[in-house]
Design a protein around this motif. Structure first.
Motif, short mmCIF file in Angstrom:
data_model
loop_
_atom_site.label_atom_id
_atom_site.label_comp_id
_atom_site.label_asym_id
_atom_site.label_seq_id
_atom_site.Cartn_x
_atom_site.Cartn_y
_atom_site.Cartn_z
N SER A 1 -10.67 -31.44 73.62
CA SER A 1 -11.39 -30.38 74.32
C SER A 1 -12.10 -30.98 75.52
N LYS A 2 -11.97 -30.33 76.69
CA LYS A 2 -12.58 -30.85 77.91
C LYS A 2 -13.99 -30.30 78.12
N THR A 3 -14.29 -29.16 77.50
CA THR A 3 -15.59 -28.53 77.71
C THR A 3 -16.27 -28.28 76.37
N PRO A 4 -17.60 -28.23 76.33
CA PRO A 4 -18.29 -27.94 75.07
C PRO A 4 -17.92 -26.57 74.55
N ARG A 5 -17.85 -26.44 73.23
CA ARG A 5 -17.48 -25.18 72.60
C ARG A 5 -18.73 -24.36 72.30
N ILE A 6 -18.74 -23.10 72.70
CA ILE A 6 -19.84 -22.20 72.41
C ILE A 6 -19.34 -21.16 71.43
N PHE A 7 -20.06 -20.99 70.33
CA PHE A 7 -19.61 -20.08 69.28
C PHE A 7 -19.42 -18.68 69.84
N GLY A 8 -18.26 -18.07 69.56
CA GLY A 8 -18.00 -16.70 69.99
C GLY A 8 -17.27 -16.61 71.32
N CYS A 9 -17.11 -17.75 72.02
CA CYS A 9 -16.43 -17.72 73.32
C CYS A 9 -14.93 -17.89 73.14
N GLU A 10 -14.23 -17.90 74.26
CA GLU A 10 -12.78 -18.06 74.22
C GLU A 10 -12.40 -19.42 73.67
N ASN A 11 -11.13 -19.51 73.20
CA ASN A 11 -10.64 -20.76 72.62
C ASN A 11 -10.74 -21.91 73.61
N GLN A 12 -11.24 -23.03 73.14
CA GLN A 12 -11.41 -24.20 74.00
C GLN A 12 -10.62 -25.41 73.52
N ASN A 13 -10.28 -25.46 72.22
CA ASN A 13 -9.54 -26.62 71.71
C ASN A 13 -8.12 -26.63 72.25
N ILE A 14 -7.63 -27.82 72.51
CA ILE A 14 -6.25 -28.02 72.97
C ILE A 14 -5.55 -28.88 71.93
N PHE A 15 -4.38 -28.45 71.48
CA PHE A 15 -3.61 -29.23 70.52
C PHE A 15 -2.68 -30.16 71.27
N SER A 16 -2.79 -31.46 70.98
CA SER A 16 -1.93 -32.47 71.60
C SER A 16 -0.90 -32.93 70.56
N PRO A 17 0.38 -32.60 70.75
CA PRO A 17 1.39 -32.92 69.73
C PRO A 17 1.84 -34.37 69.74
N VAL A 18 2.02 -34.92 68.55
CA VAL A 18 2.71 -36.21 68.34
C VAL A 18 3.45 -36.03 67.03
N CYS A 19 4.24 -36.98 66.63
CA CYS A 19 4.86 -36.93 65.31
C CYS A 19 5.21 -38.34 64.88
N VAL A 20 4.30 -38.94 64.08
CA VAL A 20 4.49 -40.31 63.61
C VAL A 20 4.12 -40.37 62.13
N PRO A 21 4.73 -41.26 61.36
CA PRO A 21 4.38 -41.40 59.94
C PRO A 21 2.91 -41.77 59.77
N TYR A 22 2.30 -41.26 58.72
CA TYR A 22 0.90 -41.58 58.41
C TYR A 22 0.86 -42.40 57.14
N THR A 23 0.12 -43.51 57.15
CA THR A 23 0.01 -44.36 55.97
C THR A 23 -1.45 -44.49 55.59
N GLU A 24 -1.70 -44.55 54.29
CA GLU A 24 -3.06 -44.74 53.79
C GLU A 24 -2.98 -45.44 52.44
N THR A 25 -4.00 -46.19 52.10
CA THR A 25 -4.04 -46.86 50.79
C THR A 25 -4.58 -45.90 49.76
#
Length: 319
Positions: A279-303
């Motif tokens: 997100s480039k700008t602060p999010r204010i509750f009730g305002c227009e959508n601000q989040n931007i989804f950035s796509p990737v696709c890589v395996p995720y590993t965790e212990t």
């Protein structure tokens, strides 16, 4: 009429509506699937508890709280003291301010009742899952959440020979903590390509891949749908034993895993990082959508040690 149908018809106006193009010539196979599900099991007759507990209700409650805190803006007496005295507006303004506050309290009570109904129905679902399968819950109990709806979507896709994978979305914040681990939906191919889960992940952002989410009432390309998710889901936290919600913060990871194993396919515990929020700008509750989804696709590993630690600290956001 089943009691859950009565509740659903009362509260379903708070569900996001199913999105289908007005012109059927513009429908793709995902739209056809949603329309078929709507014909079989209209969502207005299904009590979908997690949608009642969605951001829309919280947004309305937050707006009500903000109006209640700022009602002094309507107080013309304080703004125009001399004019108020001259024309004796004090009683007039006081009357309308009182009526305004009374309406706010009534609306706030209504929204809170929706929350309580959602909590009660959600407990019903959790108990029913131990004794009923997803078909019984949808067809007979008329209550469901995304898991049951993804299962039913899978049956419709399978009956129509549409290649699909039933998947489960989880979200993690930048510290690696699980925010949400149970939103389910289906991925399909419009080119009739039969792919395993791993193959589907490898071609997640292929032009012929679509997300079909009956719970949300939407279908579209993964980039479009995940961007919608980034601005629909909210993170739930507790402050002084009071539940608060906020939009997803930048850096939230989207992880995808297998939800339901198709016949003839091997089960896998693999997860894939499919993108993150920014997100480039602060999010204010009730305002227009601000989040931007950035796509990737890589395996995720965790212990396993890291995973069990995350579970202990688990926070949820509503699906």
């Amino acid at each position: 009429m089943h009691p859950n149908i009565k509740l659903a018809r009362k509260f379903s106006k708070y569900y996001p509506p199913i999105e289908l193009p007005a012109d059927k010539n513009d429908w793709h196979i995902g739209h056809q699937c949603l329309a078929m599900l709507e014909d079989l099991y209209p969502r207005r007759d299904l009590l979908i508890t997690t949608l009642l507990d969605s951001y829309e209700i919280d947004r309305r409650l937050e707006n009500i709280r903000q109006l209640r805190n700022n009602y002094f803006a309507l107080d013309l007496v304080n703004e125009f003291k001399n004019i108020s005295k001259l024309y004796m507006l004090d009683a007039y303004v006081s009357f309308y301010k009182h009526r305004f506050m009374r309406n706010l309290e009534r609306l706030s009570g209504k929204m809170n009742r929706v929350h309580k109904a959602a909590d009660k129905a959600d407990n019903t679902i959790k108990k029913a899952r131990h004794r009923l399968d997803f078909i019984d819950m949808i067809e007979n109990e008329h209550v469901c959440n995304c898991g049951e709806m993804a299962h039913m979507t899978s049956l419709v896709l399978k009956a129509n020979n549409i290649p699909f994978q039933s998947v489960c979305l989880s979200l993690r914040n930048k510290q690696g903590r699980i925010l949400h681990d149970n939103h389910c939906f289906c991925l399909i191919r419009t080119d009739n390509e039969q792919l395993t889960f791993k193959q589907m992940m490898a071609e997640l952002y292929h032009p012929n891949t679509l997300v079909v989410d009956w719970w949300l009432g939407r279908c579209g390309h993964p980039k479009e749908m995940f961007n919608m998710f980034a601005n629909f889901f909210v993170e739930e936290v507790y402050h002084k034993n009071k539940r608060c919600v906020s939009y997803l913060n930048p850096g939230t990871q989207f992880l995808l895993a297998q939800h339901m194993v198709r016949e003839g396919e091997e089960e896998t515990n693999d997860r894939y990082v499919i993108g993150y929020t920014s997100s480039k700008t602060p999010r204010i509750f009730g305002c227009e959508n601000q989040n931007i989804f950035s796509p990737v696709c890589v395996p995720y590993t965790e212990t396993s040690k890291r995973f069990s630690s995350d579970v202990v600290q688990n926070q949820h956001i509503r699906d």
